[in-house]
Design a protein around this motif. Structure first.
Motif, PDB file in Angstrom:
ATOM      1  N   LEU A   1       0.822  -1.211   0.000  1.00  0.00           N
ATOM      2  CA  LEU A   1       0.000   0.000   0.000  1.00  0.00           C
ATOM      3  C   LEU A   1       0.855   1.259   0.000  1.00  0.00           C
ATOM      4  CD1 LEU A   1      -2.838  -1.088   2.469  1.00  0.00           C
ATOM      5  CD2 LEU A   1      -3.013  -0.774  -0.016  1.00  0.00           C
ATOM      6  N   ALA A   2       1.989   1.199   0.701  1.00  0.00           N
ATOM      7  CA  ALA A   2       2.896   2.351   0.677  1.00  0.00           C
ATOM      8  C   ALA A   2       3.463   2.559  -0.719  1.00  0.00           C
ATOM      9  CB  ALA A   2       4.022   2.143   1.687  1.00  0.00           C
ATOM     10  N   LEU A   3       3.876   1.482  -1.379  1.00  0.00           N
ATOM     11  CA  LEU A   3       4.425   1.586  -2.729  1.00  0.00           C
ATOM     12  C   LEU A   3       3.343   1.999  -3.725  1.00  0.00           C
ATOM     13  CD1 LEU A   3       6.822   1.247  -4.637  1.00  0.00           C
ATOM     14  CD2 LEU A   3       6.258  -1.193  -4.813  1.00  0.00           C
ATOM     15  N   ALA A   4       2.117   1.519  -3.500  1.00  0.00           N
ATOM     16  CA  ALA A   4       1.013   1.896  -4.382  1.00  0.00           C
ATOM     17  C   ALA A   4       0.737   3.389  -4.302  1.00  0.00           C
ATOM     18  CB  ALA A   4      -0.240   1.101  -4.017  1.00  0.00           C
ATOM     19  N   GLN A   5       1.056   3.992  -3.163  1.00  0.00           N
ATOM     20  CA  GLN A   5       0.869   5.432  -2.999  1.00  0.00           C
ATOM     21  C   GLN A   5       2.039   6.215  -3.576  1.00  0.00           C
ATOM     22  OE1 GLN A   5       0.999   7.017   1.052  1.00  0.00           O
ATOM     23  NE2 GLN A   5      -0.680   8.408   0.546  1.00  0.00           N
ATOM     24  N   GLU A   6       3.262   5.761  -3.283  1.00  0.00           N
ATOM     25  CA  GLU A   6       4.463   6.486  -3.722  1.00  0.00           C
ATOM     26  C   GLU A   6       4.803   6.217  -5.193  1.00  0.00           C
ATOM     27  OE1 GLU A   6       6.281   8.604  -2.031  1.00  0.00           O
ATOM     28  OE2 GLU A   6       5.466   8.367  -0.004  1.00  0.00           O
TER      29      GLU A   6
ATOM     30  N   GLU B   1      -3.896  -3.660 -13.159  1.00  0.00           N
ATOM     31  CA  GLU B   1      -5.322  -3.616 -12.821  1.00  0.00           C
ATOM     32  C   GLU B   1      -5.601  -4.418 -11.551  1.00  0.00           C
ATOM     33  OE1 GLU B   1      -8.218  -4.415 -15.800  1.00  0.00           O
ATOM     34  OE2 GLU B   1      -7.106  -3.382 -17.382  1.00  0.00           O
ATOM     35  N   ALA B   2      -4.950  -5.566 -11.437  1.00  0.00           N
ATOM     36  CA  ALA B   2      -5.121  -6.380 -10.232  1.00  0.00           C
ATOM     37  C   ALA B   2      -4.574  -5.639  -9.013  1.00  0.00           C
ATOM     38  CB  ALA B   2      -4.417  -7.721 -10.389  1.00  0.00           C
ATOM     39  N   GLY B   3      -3.433  -4.980  -9.188  1.00  0.00           N
ATOM     40  CA  GLY B   3      -2.843  -4.210  -8.090  1.00  0.00           C
ATOM     41  C   GLY B   3      -3.743  -3.069  -7.662  1.00  0.00           C
ATOM     42  N   ALA B   4      -4.356  -2.372  -8.632  1.00  0.00           N
ATOM     43  CA  ALA B   4      -5.262  -1.266  -8.306  1.00  0.00           C
ATOM     44  C   ALA B   4      -6.489  -1.779  -7.555  1.00  0.00           C
ATOM     45  CB  ALA B   4      -5.673  -0.546  -9.587  1.00  0.00           C
ATOM     46  N   PHE B   5      -6.983  -2.951  -7.979  1.00  0.00           N
ATOM     47  CA  PHE B   5      -8.133  -3.549  -7.292  1.00  0.00           C
ATOM     48  C   PHE B   5      -7.796  -3.873  -5.835  1.00  0.00           C
ATOM     49  CE2 PHE B   5     -10.159  -7.519  -5.896  1.00  0.00           C
ATOM     50  CZ  PHE B   5     -11.487  -7.130  -5.884  1.00  0.00           C
TER      51      PHE B   5
ATOM     52  N   TRP C   1      -7.805  -3.411   0.054  1.00  0.00           N
ATOM     53  CA  TRP C   1      -6.972  -3.568   1.254  1.00  0.00           C
ATOM     54  C   TRP C   1      -6.851  -2.288   2.084  1.00  0.00           C
ATOM     55  CZ3 TRP C   1      -2.416  -6.812  -1.207  1.00  0.00           C
ATOM     56  CH2 TRP C   1      -2.766  -8.163  -1.144  1.00  0.00           C
ATOM     57  N   LEU C   2      -6.928  -1.148   1.445  1.00  0.00           N
ATOM     58  CA  LEU C   2      -6.709   0.105   2.182  1.00  0.00           C
ATOM     59  C   LEU C   2      -7.702   0.286   3.332  1.00  0.00           C
ATOM     60  CD1 LEU C   2      -4.817   2.496   2.256  1.00  0.00           C
ATOM     61  CD2 LEU C   2      -6.375   3.718   0.715  1.00  0.00           C
TER      62      LEU C   2
END
Length: 307
Positions: free
Chosen positions: A20-25, A69-73, A78-79
Motif C-alpha cells: 500500500l505504501a508503494l502503491a501510494q508512492e 489492474e489487479a494491483g489497483a483492485f 486492502w486500504l
C-alpha cells in the motif's frame, strides 16, 4: 507449526503495508525510506507477495512503477481493511493500558457534592474514552454488588468485612448539624445537642444498621438525647431540601455543605466519619488500577483543602 503459521500471517500483513505504501508512492526508493527498510528488501517483499498471490501487482520499468489492474483492485480493497485493523490494534492497546472500557462505581449520597464530582472530573480528563457508570444502591449492599461483579469499585463509610474485598481509608470528615439559614443557632452560640431540645428532626430511620445511622445513634446516646423525628428519609438531597424550607434540622456528613443549597447553614460537630474505597482484592483490571491512582490523587487534594 502454529508459530510458523502465525509468523507467516504477520509477514503477510507487513507485506500488505509495504504494498500500500508503494502503491501510494509509486517509487521504490522513496517507499523504502518511508518504511525504514532497504530498497532491495522492499523489492523482495513485494515479489514474495506477488508469488504468494500468483498476481503481478506492479509494472516496473527503469523509469517508472505503476499498478496493474489487479494491483489497483487490491489497493482499493486492502486500504480500508488495513485502516480497520490499525484501529482495532489501537483499541486493543487502549484496553490493555486501562484507557478504554467501562468502570462501575458505587457511592453514598454524602459525597455527591464534593469528592465525587472532583474524581469524575479527573477521570474525564485523564481517561476521556472510559465510560463511567455511577451506582447509588439503596436495597443491595455494596459488598454484594462487588462480589457479584455488578460493580467494580465502591465508596463507603466503613471498611469491607469480606476477605475477598480490599478497602483503603481516603479521608475523615466531620458530622455537621444542618439548620435553616435564619435559625437561632450558629457556630458561635451552639453549645451542644441540648440546644436542640424542642427542634423537629429530619433523619434516616435510626433503626437501620448502616454505618451512618450507627454514628447518629452514638451521637445521641453520648448526649442522652432523643431527637423528635418528624420526617424520615434516606436521601440526603431530600433532607437538605426540607431543611432549606424550614421543616426541621438534621445531622449529615459535612461534605453536604458543598451543595451550595441556599437557606441552609452547617455547624460542625466533634464527631468524625471516614470514607473508604473498596474493590475486589484479586481484580487485576488495568482500568481499576488507573482509577485507584486517580482516587488516591483526588483524596490527597481533598484532604489538603479540608485542612
Amino acid at each position: 507449526m502454529t508459530n510458523a503459521k502465525n509468523e507467516s500471517q504477520l509477514m503477510e500483513l507487513q507485506q500488505i503495508r509495504y504494498f500500500l505504501a508503494l502503491a501510494q508512492e509509486l517509487h521504490f526508493w522513496n517507499t523504502a525510506e518511508r518504511m525504514f527498510i532497504t530498497q532491495s528488501a522492499l523489492s523482495r517483499q513485494i515479489k514474495a507477495l506477488e508469488d504468494e498471490l500468483g498476481v503481478q501487482l506492479f509494472e516496473r520499468t527503469k523509469r517508472s512503477v505503476k499498478l496493474t489492474e489487479a494491483g489497483a483492485f487490491l489497493r482499493e480493497q486492502w486500504l480500508p481493511l488495513l485502516d480497520e485493523i490499525n484501529r482495532i490494534h489501537l483499541q486493543a492497546r487502549k484496553i490493555h493500558e486501562g484507557a478504554f472500557g467501562l468502570v462501575r462505581i458505587g457511592y453514598p449520597g454524602s459525597i455527591v457534592y464534593g469528592f465525587m464530582p472532583d474524581l469524575i472530573t479527573s477521570i474525564s480528563h485523564a481517561l476521556p474514552e472510559l465510560k463511567v457508570e455511577l451506582v447509588e444502591p439503596t436495597d443491595i449492599s455494596f459488598e454484594q454488588l462487588l462480589l457479584n461483579y455488578q460493580m467494580d469499585m465502591a465508596f463507603r463509610r466503613d471498611p469491607a468485612e469480606n476477605p475477598a474485598l480490599q478497602s483503603e481509608c481516603l479521608y475523615s470528615e466531620s458530622y455537621a448539624l444542618a439548620v435553616p439559614q435564619g435559625h437561632r443557632l450558629t457556630e458561635q452560640n451552639f453549645t451542644g445537642l441540648h440546644d436542640l431540645e424542642n427542634e423537629k428532626f429530619i433523619l434516616s430511620n435510626l433503626a437501620q444498621t448502616t454505618f451512618y445511622t450507627a454514628g447518629l445513634r452514638q451521637i445521641f446516646e453520648d448526649h442522652h438525647f432523643t431527637p423528635d423525628v418528624r420526617i424520615e428519609t434516606d436521601f440526603g438531597g431530600m433532607v437538605l431540601g426540607l431543611v432549606s424550607k424550614g421543616l426541621g434540622v438534621t445531622i449529615l456528613p459535612y461534605s453536604y455543605s458543598f451543595s451550595a443549597l441556599p437557606n441552609v447553614r452547617f455547624i460542625k460537630l466533634p464527631y468524625q466519619m471516614n470514607l473508604y474505597v473498596t474493590w475486589r482484592r484479586n481484580d487485576n483490571s488495568p482500568v481499576l488500577k488507573n482509577i485507584l491512582k486517580l482516587v488516591a490523587e483526588t483524596a490527597h487534594k481533598y484532604r489538603q483543602e479540608q485542612m
